[in-house]
Design a protein around this motif. Structure first.
Motif, PDB file in Angstrom:
ATOM      1  N   GLU A  98       0.854  -1.195   0.000  1.00  0.00           N
ATOM      2  CA  GLU A  98       0.000   0.000   0.000  1.00  0.00           C
ATOM      3  C   GLU A  98       0.887   1.241   0.000  1.00  0.00           C
ATOM      4  O   GLU A  98       1.854   1.318   0.746  1.00  0.00           O
ATOM      5  CB  GLU A  98      -0.896  -0.002   1.238  1.00  0.00           C
ATOM      6  N   THR A  99       0.553   2.191  -0.882  1.00  0.00           N
ATOM      7  CA  THR A  99       1.177   3.514  -0.872  1.00  0.00           C
ATOM      8  C   THR A  99       0.059   4.535  -0.719  1.00  0.00           C
ATOM      9  O   THR A  99      -1.111   4.178  -0.542  1.00  0.00           O
ATOM     10  CB  THR A  99       1.953   3.780  -2.174  1.00  0.00           C
ATOM     11  N   ASP A 100       0.404   5.802  -0.811  1.00  0.00           N
ATOM     12  CA  ASP A 100      -0.632   6.831  -0.725  1.00  0.00           C
ATOM     13  C   ASP A 100      -1.646   6.706  -1.865  1.00  0.00           C
ATOM     14  O   ASP A 100      -2.811   7.064  -1.703  1.00  0.00           O
ATOM     15  CB  ASP A 100      -0.001   8.227  -0.781  1.00  0.00           C
ATOM     16  N   GLU A 101      -1.215   6.189  -3.032  1.00  0.00           N
ATOM     17  CA  GLU A 101      -2.085   6.102  -4.202  1.00  0.00           C
ATOM     18  C   GLU A 101      -2.567   4.697  -4.514  1.00  0.00           C
ATOM     19  O   GLU A 101      -3.691   4.529  -4.996  1.00  0.00           O
ATOM     20  CB  GLU A 101      -1.359   6.633  -5.459  1.00  0.00           C
ATOM     21  N   GLU A 102      -1.734   3.687  -4.255  1.00  0.00           N
ATOM     22  CA  GLU A 102      -1.960   2.356  -4.802  1.00  0.00           C
ATOM     23  C   GLU A 102      -2.183   1.301  -3.731  1.00  0.00           C
ATOM     24  O   GLU A 102      -1.762   1.437  -2.595  1.00  0.00           O
ATOM     25  CB  GLU A 102      -0.757   1.924  -5.646  1.00  0.00           C
ATOM     26  N   ILE A 103      -2.821   0.201  -4.188  1.00  0.00           N
ATOM     27  CA  ILE A 103      -2.907  -1.029  -3.405  1.00  0.00           C
ATOM     28  C   ILE A 103      -2.492  -2.151  -4.340  1.00  0.00           C
ATOM     29  O   ILE A 103      -3.054  -2.311  -5.429  1.00  0.00           O
ATOM     30  CB  ILE A 103      -4.336  -1.296  -2.886  1.00  0.00           C
ATOM     31  N   GLY A 104      -1.479  -2.924  -3.966  1.00  0.00           N
ATOM     32  CA  GLY A 104      -1.003  -4.017  -4.805  1.00  0.00           C
ATOM     33  C   GLY A 104      -1.413  -5.358  -4.256  1.00  0.00           C
ATOM     34  O   GLY A 104      -1.620  -5.515  -3.045  1.00  0.00           O
ATOM     35  N   GLY A 105      -1.517  -6.351  -5.137  1.00  0.00           N
ATOM     36  CA  GLY A 105      -1.837  -7.710  -4.714  1.00  0.00           C
ATOM     37  C   GLY A 105      -2.740  -8.393  -5.715  1.00  0.00           C
ATOM     38  O   GLY A 105      -3.451  -7.743  -6.482  1.00  0.00           O
ATOM     39  N   ARG A 106      -2.710  -9.742  -5.723  1.00  0.00           N
ATOM     40  CA  ARG A 106      -3.543 -10.505  -6.627  1.00  0.00           C
ATOM     41  C   ARG A 106      -5.024 -10.263  -6.320  1.00  0.00           C
ATOM     42  O   ARG A 106      -5.470 -10.416  -5.195  1.00  0.00           O
ATOM     43  CB  ARG A 106      -3.221 -11.988  -6.528  1.00  0.00           C
ATOM     44  N   GLU A 112     -11.538  -7.622  -7.033  1.00  0.00           N
ATOM     45  CA  GLU A 112     -12.071  -7.466  -5.688  1.00  0.00           C
ATOM     46  C   GLU A 112     -12.246  -5.995  -5.303  1.00  0.00           C
ATOM     47  O   GLU A 112     -13.052  -5.661  -4.431  1.00  0.00           O
ATOM     48  CB  GLU A 112     -11.186  -8.214  -4.692  1.00  0.00           C
ATOM     49  N   GLY A 113     -11.494  -5.105  -5.987  1.00  0.00           N
ATOM     50  CA  GLY A 113     -11.731  -3.684  -5.754  1.00  0.00           C
ATOM     51  C   GLY A 113     -13.154  -3.289  -6.095  1.00  0.00           C
ATOM     52  O   GLY A 113     -13.765  -2.457  -5.407  1.00  0.00           O
ATOM     53  N   GLY A 114     -13.707  -3.878  -7.155  1.00  0.00           N
ATOM     54  CA  GLY A 114     -15.090  -3.584  -7.534  1.00  0.00           C
ATOM     55  C   GLY A 114     -16.082  -4.029  -6.477  1.00  0.00           C
ATOM     56  O   GLY A 114     -17.080  -3.351  -6.212  1.00  0.00           O
ATOM     57  N   ILE A 115     -15.822  -5.177  -5.874  1.00  0.00           N
ATOM     58  CA  ILE A 115     -16.693  -5.658  -4.795  1.00  0.00           C
ATOM     59  C   ILE A 115     -16.666  -4.686  -3.619  1.00  0.00           C
ATOM     60  O   ILE A 115     -17.708  -4.342  -3.048  1.00  0.00           O
ATOM     61  CB  ILE A 115     -16.238  -7.065  -4.354  1.00  0.00           C
ATOM     62  N   VAL A 116     -15.470  -4.229  -3.258  1.00  0.00           N
ATOM     63  CA  VAL A 116     -15.320  -3.287  -2.146  1.00  0.00           C
ATOM     64  C   VAL A 116     -16.100  -2.008  -2.421  1.00  0.00           C
ATOM     65  O   VAL A 116     -16.861  -1.514  -1.569  1.00  0.00           O
ATOM     66  CB  VAL A 116     -13.823  -2.979  -1.924  1.00  0.00           C
ATOM     67  N   SER A 117     -15.955  -1.452  -3.620  1.00  0.00           N
ATOM     68  CA  SER A 117     -16.659  -0.209  -3.952  1.00  0.00           C
ATOM     69  C   SER A 117     -18.171  -0.397  -3.968  1.00  0.00           C
ATOM     70  O   SER A 117     -18.919   0.492  -3.553  1.00  0.00           O
ATOM     71  CB  SER A 117     -16.188   0.313  -5.309  1.00  0.00           C
ATOM     72  N   PRO A 402     -13.328  -0.041 -10.511  1.00  0.00           N
ATOM     73  CA  PRO A 402     -11.979   0.430 -10.178  1.00  0.00           C
ATOM     74  C   PRO A 402     -10.903  -0.481 -10.745  1.00  0.00           C
ATOM     75  O   PRO A 402     -11.112  -1.674 -10.945  1.00  0.00           O
ATOM     76  CB  PRO A 402     -11.980   0.405  -8.646  1.00  0.00           C
ATOM     77  N   GLY A 403      -9.733   0.090 -10.999  1.00  0.00           N
ATOM     78  CA  GLY A 403      -8.630  -0.690 -11.525  1.00  0.00           C
ATOM     79  C   GLY A 403      -8.562  -0.607 -13.035  1.00  0.00           C
ATOM     80  O   GLY A 403      -9.287   0.149 -13.680  1.00  0.00           O
ATOM     81  N   ALA A 404      -7.669  -1.415 -13.608  1.00  0.00           N
ATOM     82  CA  ALA A 404      -7.423  -1.372 -15.047  1.00  0.00           C
ATOM     83  C   ALA A 404      -7.434  -2.778 -15.623  1.00  0.00           C
ATOM     84  O   ALA A 404      -6.911  -3.711 -15.013  1.00  0.00           O
ATOM     85  CB  ALA A 404      -6.077  -0.705 -15.331  1.00  0.00           C
ATOM     86  N   GLU A 405      -8.012  -2.890 -16.805  1.00  0.00           N
ATOM     87  CA  GLU A 405      -8.088  -4.178 -17.475  1.00  0.00           C
ATOM     88  C   GLU A 405      -6.687  -4.756 -17.714  1.00  0.00           C
ATOM     89  O   GLU A 405      -6.484  -5.969 -17.637  1.00  0.00           O
ATOM     90  CB  GLU A 405      -8.829  -4.014 -18.804  1.00  0.00           C
ATOM     91  N   ASN A 412       2.390  -8.442 -10.404  1.00  0.00           N
ATOM     92  CA  ASN A 412       2.470  -7.101  -9.812  1.00  0.00           C
ATOM     93  C   ASN A 412       1.167  -6.316  -9.978  1.00  0.00           C
ATOM     94  O   ASN A 412       1.174  -5.090 -10.128  1.00  0.00           O
ATOM     95  CB  ASN A 412       3.656  -6.326 -10.396  1.00  0.00           C
ATOM     96  N   GLU A 413       0.064  -7.039  -9.934  1.00  0.00           N
ATOM     97  CA  GLU A 413      -1.266  -6.434 -10.082  1.00  0.00           C
ATOM     98  C   GLU A 413      -1.509  -5.370  -9.010  1.00  0.00           C
ATOM     99  O   GLU A 413      -1.125  -5.532  -7.853  1.00  0.00           O
ATOM    100  CB  GLU A 413      -2.328  -7.533  -9.983  1.00  0.00           C
ATOM    101  N   LYS A 414      -2.172  -4.287  -9.410  1.00  0.00           N
ATOM    102  CA  LYS A 414      -2.476  -3.211  -8.466  1.00  0.00           C
ATOM    103  C   LYS A 414      -3.755  -2.502  -8.864  1.00  0.00           C
ATOM    104  O   LYS A 414      -4.283  -2.685  -9.965  1.00  0.00           O
ATOM    105  CB  LYS A 414      -1.327  -2.201  -8.423  1.00  0.00           C
ATOM    106  N   THR A 415      -4.257  -1.681  -7.953  1.00  0.00           N
ATOM    107  CA  THR A 415      -5.362  -0.774  -8.226  1.00  0.00           C
ATOM    108  C   THR A 415      -5.064   0.545  -7.530  1.00  0.00           C
ATOM    109  O   THR A 415      -4.009   0.719  -6.915  1.00  0.00           O
ATOM    110  CB  THR A 415      -6.706  -1.369  -7.783  1.00  0.00           C
ATOM    111  N   TRP A 416      -6.010   1.499  -7.616  1.00  0.00           N
ATOM    112  CA  TRP A 416      -5.773   2.847  -7.125  1.00  0.00           C
ATOM    113  C   TRP A 416      -6.877   3.250  -6.153  1.00  0.00           C
ATOM    114  O   TRP A 416      -8.064   3.036  -6.409  1.00  0.00           O
ATOM    115  CB  TRP A 416      -5.713   3.823  -8.305  1.00  0.00           C
TER     116      TRP A 416
END
Length: 437
Positions: A98-106, A112-117, A402-405, A412-416
């Motif tokens: 985790e950084t200020d902008e990103e969350i990394g992980g499979r 799963e970002g979409g589920i969270v949102s 959220p995220g990118a296709e 190194n999968e990540k989202t924002w």
């Protein structure tokens, strides 16, 4: 609606959404192994006060917020693909970072970002009293999508008798709103031959040689143009009005493709002529193509016709048990779907985005330049549960997640974090806008 309050409330939940997503990432859960992830998502729904929560016999999690008459759904699959070669990862794929902008992980982008949102979008509706007697929101956390996209929703619709007015797919859209995708199907071609000793191959009938001819024709089907001079017109023909009444949407989605993805053989030994050969074909379909048309296209290839009854063209079937041990067989056919630009669902989602964030794609510092050069209303390259929701069952479906296709299935999968916030806000505003039209 007070769109400023929706934005602020979503921003206030960023830390909660980030923590929830990181906890989901830490739980491995490939297709048919999602039980622990489902239980964690259920706990979050309980914490946030969903009105009704259930896990169906297949293992899908269904959470309802509100008690209105019209049902509006947000879907996200919780299974992930594997991690592949671990040496390609710069960090632990299940611990992530985790950084200020990103969350990394499979699973962060896919999906799963979409589920969270979606879960927090429903919470925002409750917080701001946007829920009313007009609609109920259903958040589905679905299983086995990576193995067999749409299987979960075929079960939900046909066996669970759940039929929303429309569904938002929360698959990653890179800041865009996606109104369709090409379909796909998994085709099998089997060729019979006759074995003999390899020292006298003329005594036999080599199935591998027959398959070689067929594969050359398959290649032409993918690569050729639609010119009258060729005996095998390429799949590009479906972009022409002459061959396809749905050519406009076909041009939007892009032409279909076909490629050989697997090959198998049977032979008594390495010193014998092969008496059997089979291939799997990955077929991507544009608007206007059906499973019947795609199978018939292979059956009519010159080489297939040449070898006659020695060739069988068929479609695969999926019958892997879910994590609950339920088996729900289905053909490996995933139809093309596209929702019109002028559809009420499309215009409602576009309006929700405009009111909250304007008419261009948004992104973080690291993504904004690439995103804003692309149209807001666009399409997926890959396949989603929309193949069943709209493709098989005609329920309007649209995508915003959220995220990118490009992060899907990649190391190194990540989202924002900003994506999580924006999507939750847009989800919260959408049902009210839709119901007012």
């Amino acid at each position: 609606m007070d769109f400023n309050s929706i934005r602020k409330t979503a921003e206030n939940y960023q830390k909660d959404m980030t923590q929830f997503l990181r906890e989901l990432v830490r739980i491995p859960g490939e297709s048919a192994e999602e039980k622990n992830k489902i239980e964690r998502a259920k706990q979050e729904m309980e914490k946030l006060g969903f009105n009704k929560i259930e896990i169906d016999p297949m293992g899908n999690l269904l959470g309802y917020m509100g008690e209105g008459e019209r049902l509006i759904a947000f879907d996200g699959h919780i299974d992930t693909v594997g991690i592949g070669e671990i040496e390609n990862w710069e960090f632990d794929p299940y611990e992530g970072y985790e950084t200020d902008e990103e969350i990394g992980g499979r699973g962060t982008s896919d999906q799963e970002g979409g589920i969270v949102s979606a879960i927090y979008g429903a919470k925002i509706m409750k917080d701001l009293a946007l829920l009313n007697d007009k609609y109920t929101v259903l958040v589905t956390v679905t299983v086995q999508e990576e193995d067999c996209d749409g299987l979960c929703w075929q079960y939900i619709i046909k066996e669970g008798n759940v039929r929303p007015e429309f569904v938002v797919s929360t698959e990653p859209t890179d800041g865009g709103i996606y109104r369709g995708q090409r379909g796909r199907m998994e085709i099998r071609v089997d060729v019979k031959g006759i074995s003999c000793h390899g020292s006298a191959p003329e005594r036999g009938d080599n199935a591998i040689y027959k398959m070689a001819d067929i594969l050359q024709d398959v290649r032409k089907l993918n690569n050729n143009g639609a010119d009258e001079s060729t005996s095998i017109r390429g799949l590009v023909k479906m972009l022409a009005k002459k061959y396809n009444p749905e050519w406009k949407e076909a041009r939007f989605l892009g032409k279909g493709t076909i490629t050989a993805s697997q090959i198998f053989y049977s032979s008594p030994s390495r010193c014998a002529v092969a008496d059997g050969c089979s291939v799997s074909l990955d077929r991507r379909m544009t608007a206007g193509e059906t499973w019947e048309s795609c199978l018939e296209e292979i059956r009519q290839l010159p080489s297939v016709q040449k070898y006659g009854e020695d060739v069988t063209v068929s479609m695969y079937e999926y019958d892997r048990p879910s994590y609950t041990d339920l088996v729900y067989p289905i053909e490996c056919y995933f139809p093309t779907w596209v929702i019109p630009e002028e559809h009420q669902v499309t215009t409602s989602l576009m309006q929700a985005h405009k009111e909250l964030y304007g008419e261009e794609r948004k992104g973080s510092k690291g993504t904004i330049e690439l995103r804003k050069s692309r149209p807001l209303l666009d399409k997926w390259t890959f396949s989603t549960n929309g193949v069943t929701i709209m493709g098989r069952n005609g329920i309007p479906c649209i995508g915003f997640g959220p995220g990118a296709e490009a992060q899907a299935h990649a190391p190194n999968e990540k989202t924002w974090k900003e994506d999580l916030v924006r999507c939750a806000a847009v989800y919260a505003a959408l049902p009210t806008i839709y119901c007012q039209k």
